[in-house]
Design an enzyme around this catalytic site. Sequence first.
Site, PDB file in Angstrom:
ATOM      1  N   ASN A   4       0.805  -1.230   0.000  1.00 33.97           N
ATOM      2  CA  ASN A   4       0.000   0.000   0.000  1.00 33.97           C
ATOM      3  C   ASN A   4       0.834   1.274   0.000  1.00 33.97           C
ATOM      4  OD1 ASN A   4       0.761  -0.387   2.655  1.00 33.97           O
ATOM      5  ND2 ASN A   4      -1.181   0.246   3.528  1.00 33.97           N
TER       6      ASN A   4
ATOM      7  N   CYS B 207      -3.477   1.277   6.999  1.00 29.66           N
ATOM      8  CA  CYS B 207      -3.772   0.688   8.316  1.00 29.66           C
ATOM      9  C   CYS B 207      -4.342   1.718   9.272  1.00 29.66           C
ATOM     10  CB  CYS B 207      -2.500   0.133   8.940  1.00 29.66           C
ATOM     11  SG  CYS B 207      -1.711  -1.050   7.905  1.00 29.66           S
TER      12      CYS B 207
ATOM     13  N   GLU C   5     -11.067  -5.052   9.445  1.00 32.13           N
ATOM     14  CA  GLU C   5     -10.583  -3.914   8.658  1.00 32.13           C
ATOM     15  C   GLU C   5     -11.096  -4.062   7.222  1.00 32.13           C
ATOM     16  OE1 GLU C   5      -6.292  -4.067   8.485  1.00 32.13           O
ATOM     17  OE2 GLU C   5      -6.146  -1.894   8.662  1.00 32.13           O
TER      18      GLU C   5
ATOM     19  N   LYS D 219      12.330  -7.618   1.573  1.00 35.52           N
ATOM     20  CA  LYS D 219      11.417  -8.459   0.776  1.00 35.52           C
ATOM     21  C   LYS D 219      10.185  -7.589   0.510  1.00 35.52           C
ATOM     22  CE  LYS D 219       8.832 -11.781  -0.944  1.00 35.52           C
ATOM     23  NZ  LYS D 219       7.799 -10.868  -1.518  1.00 35.52           N
TER      24      LYS D 219
ATOM     25  N   GLU E  63       4.077  -3.844  12.408  1.00 34.63           N
ATOM     26  CA  GLU E  63       3.087  -2.781  12.205  1.00 34.63           C
ATOM     27  C   GLU E  63       1.929  -3.447  11.469  1.00 34.63           C
ATOM     28  OE1 GLU E  63       0.867  -0.467  10.721  1.00 34.63           O
ATOM     29  OE2 GLU E  63       2.407   0.469   9.468  1.00 34.63           O
ATOM     30  N   LEU E  64       0.877  -3.769  12.221  1.00 31.39           N
ATOM     31  CA  LEU E  64      -0.149  -4.695  11.714  1.00 31.39           C
ATOM     32  C   LEU E  64      -1.474  -3.973  11.447  1.00 31.39           C
ATOM     33  CD1 LEU E  64       0.818  -7.630  14.114  1.00 31.39           C
ATOM     34  CD2 LEU E  64       1.725  -7.110  11.847  1.00 31.39           C
TER      35      LEU E  64
HETATM   36  C1  SIN Z   1       0.199   1.923   6.647  1.00 37.23           C
HETATM   37  O1  SIN Z   1      -0.904   1.911   6.165  1.00 37.23           O
HETATM   38  O2  SIN Z   1       0.735   0.892   7.045  1.00 37.23           O
HETATM   39  C2  SIN Z   1       1.018   3.178   6.801  1.00 37.23           C
HETATM   40  C3  SIN Z   1       0.254   4.420   6.718  1.00 37.23           C
HETATM   41  C4  SIN Z   1       1.079   5.652   6.986  1.00 37.23           C
HETATM   42  O3  SIN Z   1       2.298   5.585   7.163  1.00 37.23           O
HETATM   43  O4  SIN Z   1       0.495   6.717   7.039  1.00 37.23           O
END
Ligand code: SIN
Length: 480
Positions: free
Chosen positions: A152, A285, A382, A175, A251-252
């Site tokens: 993303n 996220c 989500e 990766k 970071e999930l």
């Molecule tokens: C993410 O969606 O993992 C990161 C979003 C952001 O850094 O603003």
Amino acid sequence: MSLYQPLSLINGQWVGASSGATFDVINPATGAIVEKVADLSADDCKAAIDAAEAAFPKWAALTAKERATILRRWFNLITEHTEALAELITEEMGKPLAEARGEVAYGASFVDWFAEEGRRIYGDVIAPHMADKRILAIKQPVGVVAAITPWNFPLAMITRKVSPALAAGCTVVIKPSEDTPLTALAVCELANQAGMPAGVINCVTGMDAPAIGQVLTGDSRVRKVTFTGSTQVGKILYRQCADSVKKLSLELGGNAPFIVFDDADLDAAVDGAMLCKFRNAGQTCVCANRILVQSGIHDRFVEAFSARVKAMKVADGKTEGSEIGPLINADGKAKVEQHVEDALAKGATAVCGGSPHDAGPLFYSPTVLVGVTKDMRMASEETFGPVAPIYRFDREEEAIALANDTQYGLAAYFYTEDLSRTFRVYEALDYGIIGVNTGIISTEVAPFGGVKESGLGREGGPHGIEEFLETKYGCIGIKL
Ligand code: SIN
């Protein structure tokens, strides 16, 4: 010269898979094949760890200033190539070009910031417990780092992990997501051009992410794994790292509440919700996943917000003025469709959208749903799409309870003009990141990360470099 080669980077060389295999990178807006990229096997990946291990002592021994000089050149090159990188992001990922340009600037900001921060890694001199002892605590790089990054933000999630690692003196194996390897290869090429020594940055492309992940987590020479992606995959990596007791940053997933209290500035709340919900077509996220609106402002908010949503331009990210691009793939779109169908079947109403968009097979109309309740799938999962579900509440405690009623704890937002409420709610929300009267919280200077099942560790700011350092205690006996 093209900005990337469709190969993997190992020890400063562009290499193909030992089998010669490749995989297709698809433009999600058109379905066209953008490129065929080297499909490395798990076995091929070991050479990248070998290279990172071999390069580590020399890189760690450079002064912070020497590393900063290379990082600074990398930052300049990324910035100079903004347009080409943005086009590449849009082509392989789909986000509108204007957002892709924003991502390049955001991604580059981590390189710039950590180039400086690497020069401020301090230790401690501690008052000793005995007269003939002297006590130090120094900071040293953790070693070889594996960075497993998502589709993303194909550029920014790499630089957010790799820049602090390199500034700290670590070497890395990246990766990238199999959906978006081209941007990763382009930033690695720019790192080469910046004078990054061979083996300091390695990038392994491949379709078999679970097998490659197993090699990276299973090899005891890799001392730290940093991952951004789903909670489901994060838990697998967490388990796999246990055998060699690696340091880990995860970071999930999130399930961000966006709360609008009766005393909010309505226009500001609508602006914030637009940015927070529809950035990257809802595929972040930290996107608002649940919009909770107090009864006294509910109808006015819904009217103003849905008028803005209806006016959004849905088109290929390369089209001038596009605000909503395609979803990343068929699975992503199917999830959005299922969530909306489930909510409508359980009594929600679509004020706008609520169906796929005719711009192409992976496009979905920006959607506002009202009458959303806790029993609907989108309340606990989500959605990762351009869908804004609105919940109504009456009391502050009710909003806090609803907001915290999730296993996730990444970002939460609220709008109020009341100072006392600001502190009460800020402290009560069980989240790692809180936006108050703002819908955008991402910056290189602040600690980004979640609590509960949204992850471990922080990225960005001074906290971000700590993740790549070990503290070594020295107890020195002296003669008095
Ligand atoms: C993410 O969606 O993992 C990161 C979003 C952001 O850094 O603003």
